[in-house]
Design a protein around this motif. Structure first.
Motif, PDB file in Angstrom:
ATOM      1  N   SER A  88     -25.198 -30.709  14.888  1.00 43.39           N
ATOM      2  CA  SER A  88     -26.416 -30.323  15.598  1.00 43.39           C
ATOM      3  C   SER A  88     -27.404 -29.498  14.790  1.00 43.39           C
ATOM      4  N   VAL A 105     -26.672 -31.704  10.719  1.00 50.38           N
ATOM      5  CA  VAL A 105     -27.560 -32.761  11.208  1.00 50.38           C
ATOM      6  C   VAL A 105     -27.421 -33.986  10.305  1.00 50.38           C
ATOM      7  N   SER A 106     -27.323 -33.756   9.004  1.00 50.90           N
ATOM      8  CA  SER A 106     -27.146 -34.867   8.068  1.00 50.90           C
ATOM      9  C   SER A 106     -25.797 -35.546   8.269  1.00 50.90           C
ATOM     10  N   SER A 134     -25.600 -38.328  10.678  1.00 52.98           N
ATOM     11  CA  SER A 134     -25.938 -39.705  10.310  1.00 52.98           C
ATOM     12  C   SER A 134     -25.141 -40.120   9.077  1.00 52.98           C
ATOM     13  N   ASN A 158     -24.423 -38.718   6.341  1.00 53.94           N
ATOM     14  CA  ASN A 158     -24.894 -38.376   5.006  1.00 53.94           C
ATOM     15  C   ASN A 158     -24.022 -37.277   4.406  1.00 53.94           C
ATOM     16  N   THR A 200     -26.580 -42.605  16.324  1.00 54.07           N
ATOM     17  CA  THR A 200     -27.932 -43.165  16.359  1.00 54.07           C
ATOM     18  C   THR A 200     -28.464 -43.409  14.946  1.00 54.07           C
ATOM     19  N   GLY A 201     -29.043 -44.578  14.741  1.00 51.11           N
ATOM     20  CA  GLY A 201     -29.687 -44.853  13.458  1.00 51.11           C
ATOM     21  C   GLY A 201     -28.735 -45.315  12.375  1.00 51.11           C
ATOM     22  N   ALA A 222     -34.587 -42.157  12.476  1.00 48.24           N
ATOM     23  CA  ALA A 222     -33.533 -42.517  13.420  1.00 48.24           C
ATOM     24  C   ALA A 222     -33.634 -43.986  13.829  1.00 48.24           C
ATOM     25  N   GLY A 223     -34.586 -44.711  13.245  1.00 47.24           N
ATOM     26  CA  GLY A 223     -34.708 -46.133  13.563  1.00 47.24           C
ATOM     27  C   GLY A 223     -35.537 -46.402  14.808  1.00 47.24           C
ATOM     28  N   MET A 280     -35.544 -32.759  10.137  1.00 44.16           N
ATOM     29  CA  MET A 280     -34.350 -32.014  10.539  1.00 44.16           C
ATOM     30  C   MET A 280     -33.102 -32.584   9.882  1.00 44.16           C
ATOM     31  N   ALA A 329     -27.748 -34.158   2.258  1.00 45.77           N
ATOM     32  CA  ALA A 329     -26.951 -34.480   1.087  1.00 45.77           C
ATOM     33  C   ALA A 329     -27.803 -34.654  -0.166  1.00 45.77           C
TER      34      ALA A 329
END
Lengths: 453, 153
Positions: free
Chosen positions: A69, A74-75, A78, A80, A412-413, B24-25, B54, B62
């Motif tokens: 969060s 946050v990375s 997704s 990362n 998401t994404g 986010a697509g 964010m 990364a």
């Protein structure tokens, strides 16, 4: 000139006369060794960091039980991640974990202490199994020997698994009747010390490793000899007497309440929604919700990650779920045997919630008629494991191993979920044998199709 | 700083002239005004909005290359203007010398960094250490004006 040479030489003679090494070795504030029964706590704690720390949080995000969060997290949400994120934990795995176990084993042989040698073997096998599961090929035979192998080669993932399984076989013959009270008594949770048996724990870990490599027959055999009831789990002690003692308290609590408040949430995670949809009572134990849009893992009083709550290394419920799953995918499915094991887990959770919240029918046994097909039963088993092993590495291990049989949605994404952790940057920089592998490439043991499909 | 939406570039507002996809697509329709920027990483324009700043674009992610900037600078560190009163005036006050100096410190910085990214290229989160130039909630060097009065007896 001759005189000068004599002065010069005598200076060296005087210097070499005082042995600085000896001084250091007798410095009481700088001791360099300890007896193996004291050392054993070091790899136990290293193992705790490996299975309950950053890796578990990442695995929980990847298996969609948590949400990253804030800031770095946050990375992570997704997927990362970079190799540099794993430098520290690699040190916990090898320098603080495997290497210490090997030192303890040698010392235990010197003093003829089979029990201690066996326990060190169990911890080493467990850490190696975790490393193989998460990274694939990892150093083992040449690991932790910087004199002979400054750049250790990486053993094949399956070889490491088999080595860990064999190590557990040897360990089982060594530990005899040793239990949770022998060695590291303050590292193991008080509630299980009297019941926990090292042999049972070793068999359960072995069952997990067999399951990982798809040897379901042996997984059932080992699991049947494994942890026999819910009071005999291997649980890490976090009893901080409610003083919030850094270093003792539950690591999830430490992260979520103490050091990194707000980083780990569960807002868009799948598991809380699954529990809500199933009206599973464990929702109130696992998650805390201010309102429907603000769900966090429950790291507060009354929640699973309470400051003094223990954290599992290997459990009865996991052992039973290994049996249940294996019975369904090993050759001809045996739904009757699988159902017995699954219902054992439901009974376990029913009793546990009874203890916490008072007597009620939280979980009733399933009937064979509840499942129209074998696939339905297998899905129920794997879903139960996904829920039961909340916050543990096994959630993500299972997701990858079963080719996401229960259909955990991705974040998401994203279009695919990570199949391994990257080899840490330190290792890549320092070891020519280390290779960079994409995190979306399956580890060798997970490469084949899951037989349940 | 981008993560928290307080870097200058995150304050920008753009009105989209075509449908664009964010990190986010999600697709944002043409005509929408959003806080963020339009950027071409090589495969056409994409929308960098809160989802990007964010996440990977926020400095905690990364990828760190994006956050290494040229921070060369020229700074007007100190300028002073001094006036010594005439000896005859000083001696009336029983002084051998009387002077007044006006001093200005950190009056101006010439730097692309300060213009585009942050407040001060001299900023550093970790203070006196090996880590240099980490711009994270640190105050810039203060601009100050001083008056110095020198009296010699």
């Amino acid at each position: 000139m001759k005189k000068l040479l004599i002065y010069f030489l005598s200076f060296f003679i005087i210097l070499s006369g005082c042995d600085s090494l000896e001084l250091e070795e007798t410095d009481p504030n700088n001791f360099k060794d300890a007896t193996p029964d004291l050392l054993i706590k070091a790899p136990m704690l290293a193992q705790t960091l490996v299975i309950e720390g950053e890796l578990a949080r990442l695995a929980g995000i990847f298996s969609n039980q948590f949400t990253g969060s804030d800031r770095q997290y946050v990375s992570y949400n997704s997927y990362n991640i970079v190799s540099g994120d794993f430098d520290n934990i690699w040190g916990n795995v090898y320098a603080d974990g495997v290497a210490q176990c090997r030192i303890i084993r040698e010392k235990a042989v010197e003093i003829n202490n089979d029990e201690l040698e066996g326990i060190a073997m169990i911890i080493e096998a467990n850490i190696l199994g975790v490393a193989a599961a998460l990274w694939g090929d990892v150093p083992n035979t040449e690991a932790c020997d910087d004199v002979e192998f400054p750049q250790p080669s990486f053993d094949g993932q399956l070889t490491v698994y088999n080595a860990a399984i064999q190590l557990l076989n040897t360990a089982i013959t060594k530990v005899g009747g040793a239990g949770g009270n022998s060695y590291g008594s303050d590292v193991i949770d008080a509630s299980v010390r009297d019941n926990m048996l090292w042999t049972d724990v070793a068999y359960s870990i072995q069952a997990r490793l067999y399951l990982h490599i798809g040897d379901y027959t042996n997984a059932i055999a080992s699991a049947n000899l494994g942890i026999a009831d819910g009071d005999s789990d291997w649980l890490i002690n976090h009893d901080d007497s409610d003083n919030w003692t850094d270093g003792i308290m539950n690591i999830y609590w430490n992260f979520m309440q103490w050091n990194r408040y707000g980083y780990l949430g569960a807002d868009d995670a799948y598991l809380p929604q699954l529990l809500i949809n199933n009206t599973d009572p464990r929702y109130d134990y696992y998650y805390y919700s201010g309102d429907p849009y603000d769900i966090t893992p429950f790291a507060w009083y009354g929640g699973i990650f309470q400051n003094d709550h223990s954290f599992p290394v290997i459990t009865y419920y996991e052992t039973q779920l290994i049996i249940a799953e294996s019975e369904m995918v090993d050759g001809t499915p045996d739904p009757a045997a699988a159902l017995v094991a699954l219902n054992n887990v439901r009974a376990y959770w029913d009793a546990r919630l009874d203890d916490m919240w008072g007597d009620d029918d939280y979980f009733l046994p399933y009937l064979a008629t509840d499942f129209a097909t074998n696939a339905d039963l297998l899905e129920a088993i794997l879903t139960e494991k996904y829920i039961s092993c909340y916050g543990q590495l096994e959630s993500w291990n299972d997701m990858r191993r079963t080719d996401n049989y229960i259909g955990i949605p991705l974040k998401t994404g994203t279009t695919d979920y990570p199949r391994r952790f990257p080899i840490p940057q330190n290792e890549i920089d320092a070891n020519v044998n280390a290779s960079v592998i994409d995190i979306y490439v399956e580890t060798p043991v997970n490469a084949g199709a899951y037989p349940g499909l | 700083m981008r993560h928290f939406g307080i870097a200058p570039e995150t304050a920008n507002e753009v009105t989209l002239t075509e449908d664009l996809v964010n990190f986010a697509g999600q697709t944002r329709l043409a005509g929408t005004t959003v806080r963020g920027n339009i950027y071409d990483f090589g495969a056409g324009d994409v929308l960098l909005d809160q989802q990007w700043y964010m996440g990977l674009g926020g400095g905690f992610g990364a990828v760190s290359e994006d956050f290494i900037h040229d921070a060369s600078y020229v700074k007007l560190r100190e300028i002073s203007l001094a006036y010594n009163f005439p000896k005859s005036f000083a001696s009336k006050l029983k002084l051998t010398n009387l002077g007044i100096t006006l001093i200005g410190r950190n009056l101006y910085t010439w730097s692309n960094f300060a213009d585009e990214f942050g407040v001060d290229p001299e900023t550093n989160l970790t203070g006196v250490s090996n880590g240099r130039g980490l711009d994270y909630f640190t105050n810039p060097s203060s601009k100050s004006y001083l008056i110095k009065l020198s009296l010699s007896f």
